[in-house]
Design a protein around this motif. Structure first.
Motif, PDB file in Angstrom:
ATOM      1  N   ASP A  33      38.366  38.784  42.032  1.00 36.58           N
ATOM      2  CA  ASP A  33      38.206  40.092  42.692  1.00 36.58           C
ATOM      3  C   ASP A  33      36.726  40.449  42.815  1.00 36.58           C
ATOM      4  O   ASP A  33      35.940  40.192  41.909  1.00 36.58           O
ATOM      5  CB  ASP A  33      38.949  41.197  41.939  1.00 36.58           C
ATOM      6  CG  ASP A  33      39.239  42.372  42.864  1.00 36.58           C
ATOM      7  OD1 ASP A  33      40.405  42.534  43.278  1.00 36.58           O
ATOM      8  OD2 ASP A  33      38.287  43.113  43.209  1.00 36.58           O
ATOM      9  N   GLY A  35      35.545  43.309  42.679  1.00 36.58           N
ATOM     10  CA  GLY A  35      35.237  44.398  41.745  1.00 36.58           C
ATOM     11  C   GLY A  35      36.062  44.222  40.490  1.00 36.58           C
ATOM     12  O   GLY A  35      36.254  43.113  39.991  1.00 36.58           O
ATOM     13  N   ARG A  36      36.570  45.353  40.000  1.00 29.97           N
ATOM     14  CA  ARG A  36      37.464  45.303  38.839  1.00 29.97           C
ATOM     15  C   ARG A  36      38.869  45.024  39.332  1.00 29.97           C
ATOM     16  O   ARG A  36      39.274  45.539  40.383  1.00 29.97           O
ATOM     17  CB  ARG A  36      37.384  46.669  38.118  1.00 29.97           C
ATOM     18  CG  ARG A  36      37.921  46.691  36.722  1.00 29.97           C
ATOM     19  CD  ARG A  36      37.383  47.926  35.962  1.00 29.97           C
ATOM     20  NE  ARG A  36      37.591  49.185  36.677  1.00 29.97           N
ATOM     21  CZ  ARG A  36      38.743  49.879  36.693  1.00 29.97           C
ATOM     22  NH1 ARG A  36      39.807  49.424  36.056  1.00 29.97           N
ATOM     23  NH2 ARG A  36      38.825  51.011  37.340  1.00 29.97           N
ATOM     24  N   ILE A  37      39.593  44.223  38.597  1.00 32.93           N
ATOM     25  CA  ILE A  37      40.981  43.904  38.960  1.00 32.93           C
ATOM     26  C   ILE A  37      41.783  45.210  39.104  1.00 32.93           C
ATOM     27  O   ILE A  37      41.730  46.076  38.228  1.00 32.93           O
ATOM     28  CB  ILE A  37      41.632  43.026  37.843  1.00 32.93           C
ATOM     29  CG1 ILE A  37      40.999  41.629  37.785  1.00 32.93           C
ATOM     30  CG2 ILE A  37      43.150  42.989  37.952  1.00 32.93           C
ATOM     31  CD1 ILE A  37      41.436  40.658  38.830  1.00 32.93           C
ATOM     32  N   ALA A  39      41.537  47.833  41.017  1.00 31.27           N
ATOM     33  CA  ALA A  39      40.858  49.135  41.110  1.00 31.27           C
ATOM     34  C   ALA A  39      40.808  49.722  42.516  1.00 31.27           C
ATOM     35  O   ALA A  39      40.261  50.802  42.708  1.00 31.27           O
ATOM     36  CB  ALA A  39      39.439  49.007  40.567  1.00 31.27           C
ATOM     37  N   GLU A  40      41.381  49.046  43.497  1.00 32.40           N
ATOM     38  CA  GLU A  40      41.308  49.567  44.872  1.00 32.40           C
ATOM     39  C   GLU A  40      42.608  50.299  45.245  1.00 32.40           C
ATOM     40  O   GLU A  40      43.047  51.141  44.493  1.00 32.40           O
ATOM     41  CB  GLU A  40      40.953  48.416  45.842  1.00 32.40           C
ATOM     42  CG  GLU A  40      39.527  47.897  45.634  1.00 32.40           C
ATOM     43  CD  GLU A  40      38.428  48.885  46.076  1.00 32.40           C
ATOM     44  OE1 GLU A  40      38.741  49.908  46.701  1.00 32.40           O
ATOM     45  OE2 GLU A  40      37.257  48.619  45.770  1.00 32.40           O
ATOM     46  N   TRP A  43      45.299  51.093  42.665  1.00 30.02           N
ATOM     47  CA  TRP A  43      44.991  52.126  41.672  1.00 30.02           C
ATOM     48  C   TRP A  43      45.123  53.517  42.301  1.00 30.02           C
ATOM     49  O   TRP A  43      45.561  54.479  41.674  1.00 30.02           O
ATOM     50  CB  TRP A  43      43.549  51.930  41.161  1.00 30.02           C
ATOM     51  CG  TRP A  43      43.206  52.681  39.924  1.00 30.02           C
ATOM     52  CD1 TRP A  43      42.512  53.848  39.830  1.00 30.02           C
ATOM     53  CD2 TRP A  43      43.518  52.300  38.580  1.00 30.02           C
ATOM     54  NE1 TRP A  43      42.372  54.227  38.511  1.00 30.02           N
ATOM     55  CE2 TRP A  43      42.982  53.287  37.718  1.00 30.02           C
ATOM     56  CE3 TRP A  43      44.206  51.221  38.015  1.00 30.02           C
ATOM     57  CZ2 TRP A  43      43.116  53.223  36.336  1.00 30.02           C
ATOM     58  CZ3 TRP A  43      44.334  51.161  36.632  1.00 30.02           C
ATOM     59  CH2 TRP A  43      43.795  52.149  35.824  1.00 30.02           C
ATOM     60  N   ARG A 155      49.274  52.725  38.054  1.00 30.60           N
ATOM     61  CA  ARG A 155      48.123  52.263  37.260  1.00 30.60           C
ATOM     62  C   ARG A 155      48.602  51.480  36.039  1.00 30.60           C
ATOM     63  O   ARG A 155      47.988  50.504  35.635  1.00 30.60           O
ATOM     64  CB  ARG A 155      47.246  53.454  36.854  1.00 30.60           C
ATOM     65  CG  ARG A 155      46.629  54.101  38.086  1.00 30.60           C
ATOM     66  CD  ARG A 155      45.761  55.304  37.774  1.00 30.60           C
ATOM     67  NE  ARG A 155      45.234  55.842  39.024  1.00 30.60           N
ATOM     68  CZ  ARG A 155      44.412  56.881  39.099  1.00 30.60           C
ATOM     69  NH1 ARG A 155      44.034  57.509  38.005  1.00 30.60           N
ATOM     70  NH2 ARG A 155      43.970  57.297  40.269  1.00 30.60           N
ATOM     71  N   THR A 159      48.019  47.444  35.196  1.00 34.44           N
ATOM     72  CA  THR A 159      47.590  47.107  33.828  1.00 34.44           C
ATOM     73  C   THR A 159      48.565  46.099  33.208  1.00 34.44           C
ATOM     74  O   THR A 159      48.153  45.145  32.539  1.00 34.44           O
ATOM     75  CB  THR A 159      47.508  48.392  32.964  1.00 34.44           C
ATOM     76  OG1 THR A 159      46.650  49.320  33.642  1.00 34.44           O
ATOM     77  CG2 THR A 159      46.947  48.119  31.586  1.00 34.44           C
ATOM     78  N   ARG A 162      48.036  42.730  34.842  1.00 42.44           N
ATOM     79  CA  ARG A 162      46.799  42.149  34.306  1.00 42.44           C
ATOM     80  C   ARG A 162      47.069  41.539  32.925  1.00 42.44           C
ATOM     81  O   ARG A 162      46.642  40.427  32.622  1.00 42.44           O
ATOM     82  CB  ARG A 162      45.732  43.250  34.195  1.00 42.44           C
ATOM     83  CG  ARG A 162      44.456  42.740  33.621  1.00 42.44           C
ATOM     84  CD  ARG A 162      43.439  43.811  33.289  1.00 42.44           C
ATOM     85  NE  ARG A 162      42.267  43.103  32.806  1.00 42.44           N
ATOM     86  CZ  ARG A 162      41.093  43.077  33.411  1.00 42.44           C
ATOM     87  NH1 ARG A 162      40.873  43.797  34.453  1.00 42.44           N
ATOM     88  NH2 ARG A 162      40.112  42.333  32.943  1.00 42.44           N
ATOM     89  N   GLU A 174      36.272  38.693  37.697  1.00 37.05           N
ATOM     90  CA  GLU A 174      35.958  39.992  38.305  1.00 37.05           C
ATOM     91  C   GLU A 174      34.528  40.023  38.831  1.00 37.05           C
ATOM     92  O   GLU A 174      33.713  39.134  38.541  1.00 37.05           O
ATOM     93  CB  GLU A 174      36.172  41.099  37.269  1.00 37.05           C
ATOM     94  CG  GLU A 174      37.608  41.104  36.748  1.00 37.05           C
ATOM     95  CD  GLU A 174      37.939  42.300  35.881  1.00 37.05           C
ATOM     96  OE1 GLU A 174      37.708  42.238  34.656  1.00 37.05           O
ATOM     97  OE2 GLU A 174      38.449  43.305  36.426  1.00 37.05           O
ATOM     98  N   ASN A 175      34.243  41.038  39.651  1.00 34.24           N
ATOM     99  CA  ASN A 175      32.888  41.247  40.192  1.00 34.24           C
ATOM    100  C   ASN A 175      32.347  40.014  40.896  1.00 34.24           C
ATOM    101  O   ASN A 175      31.161  39.699  40.795  1.00 34.24           O
ATOM    102  CB  ASN A 175      31.934  41.687  39.067  1.00 34.24           C
ATOM    103  CG  ASN A 175      32.448  42.939  38.383  1.00 34.24           C
ATOM    104  OD1 ASN A 175      32.811  43.903  39.064  1.00 34.24           O
ATOM    105  ND2 ASN A 175      32.523  42.916  37.072  1.00 34.24           N
TER     106      ASN A 175
END
Ligand code: FAD
Ligand code: GLY
Length: 347
Positions: A33, A35-37, A39-40, A43, A155, A159, A162, A174-175
């Protein structure tokens, strides 16, 4: 990134596919991803499972949504067992309300075809609505109850997914922006609104949705998910009340605007005046992945490349069936949806 299967995009769709592939025996899977897994959009969502309240016709999307909804009770139970995380599947049901004669007529039309299509929907008078939900506005005219339209805490869902990956050795990177589809491996593109950074087709457009949550009280003000013509409210188990959502074609801008926040608060207070005095706890926005026809694109792009995108307003609802259909596509089986959205066994 030496894994045999690379999933590009760690939203609910990428994570659900990673889990399904692992459950069917695949190993050496990585989810990447930018960004953060999670988080788009996944979320940002409201977590409604609304195959009936949000459907406009007895069409392919409706059948897909219905089939995925039917998978949710086992999906939630399995995730609890696998990860210890309760995704709070709430089967209280959904109300769709009219506040004047004109809105009531529009709902009546929908009710007529939905009844003839065999959808479970109950017509409610003002008194019946107030009996079910005493804090609804006394100005309510009439409404409908959909007992099979539910909600989950999205959310907690991402989680839990994940955690499934972490427990089972699925690599989470991530990132890290993937700039092009890597070759020589199985690749699944689940990049949501950003799909066209990686694939030219299908054409995917971001559609912004702004939301707020209201800080709840100890005793719950509402119990059902409730739609009016102007907004929806989603009461969570912890007392928060989510209010959504705008539908805006503004490119990749993800800001929240003071105008939208004020409008959402007003629209929620129209549904229940008790919400007017609650503080806004949080406001946020997410980008829905829209494709023409509003039906997700799921399948094979070339020998080793697959795509699952375009879930638009129903990606939380459609996650379990998407995962099954992509796994079936990879291994040459087919997921069959009957006319009433019932999932038939894969072959
Ligand atoms: P995303 O969750 O956006 O995940 C895609 C991921 O790909 C992102 O994390 C992104 O960082 C990553 N990515 C993109 N490009 C790259 C790249 N090049 N390299 C690496 N990573 C990349 N659906 C429902 O079913 N019920 C609802 O009640 C509901 N309410 C909603 C309310 C709002 C306000 C919004 C915005 C959406 C709502 N939705 C709802 C829709 C749902 O949220 C989406 O359809 C779903 O989350 C899409 O999941 P996804 O995994 O495809 O996308
Ligand atoms: N399905 C709710 C939304 O997209 O706002």
């Amino acid at each position: 990134m030496s894994s045999e299967t690379i999933i590009i995009g760690g939203g609910v769709i990428g994570l659900s596919i990673a889990r399904e592939l692992h459950k069917r025996g695949a190993r050496s899977i990585a989810v990447v991803d930018k960004g953060r897994i999670g988080a788009e959009a996944s979320w940002a969502a409201a977590g409604m499972l609304a195959p009936n309240a949000e459907c406009h016709a007895d069409d392919e999307l409706f059948r897909l949504c219905t089939a995925s909804n039917a998978l949710y009770p086992s999906f939630a139970a399995e995730l609890l067992d696998e990860t210890g995380i309760d995704i709070e599947l709430d089967r209280t049901g959904t109300l769709v309300l009219a506040f004047n004669e004109q809105e009531a007529e529009a709902l009546e039309e929908k009710y007529a075809w939905q009844r003839s299509a065999g959808i479970a929907v109950e017509k409610l008078s003002e008194d019946e609505i107030l009996k079910l939900e005493p804090n609804i506005s006394p100005y309510v005219h009439s409404g409908f109850r959909y007992p099979n339209d539910w909600q989950v805490e999205n959310r907690r869902l991402v989680t839990a997914l994940r955690k499934y990956c972490e427990i089972n050795g699925i690599e989470l990177i991530e990132n890290t922006i993937v700039e092009s589809v890597p070759s020589g491996r199985r690749v699944i593109v689940t990049a949501g609104a950003w799909t066209n950074d990686l694939l030219p087709d299908p054409k995917v457009k971001p559609i912004r949705g702004q939301m707020i949550s209201l800080a709840g009280r100890e005793s719950r003000i509402l119990t059902h998910v409730i739609y009016s013509q102007r907004s929806y409210v989603v009461p969570r188990a912890d007392g928060r009340i989510l209010v959504g959502a705008t539908v805006e074609d503004v490119g990749f801008a993800k800001q929240v605007t003071p105008e939208a926040i004020a409008e959402l608060k007003t629209a929620a207070s129209e549904i229940s005046p008790s919400l007017a005095s609650l503080d806004i706890a949080e406001s946020w926005a997410g980008l829905r992945p829209f494709v023409a026809g509003e039906i997700p694109v799921l399948g094979r792009v070339s020998e080793n490349v697959f795509v699952a995108t375009g879930h638009y307003r129903n990606g939380i609802l459609l996650a379990p069936i998407t995962a099954k259909m992509i796994a079936d596509e990879i291994w040459g089986a087919s997921t069959k949806i009957s006319d009433h959205g019932v999932l038939k066994a894969s072959q």
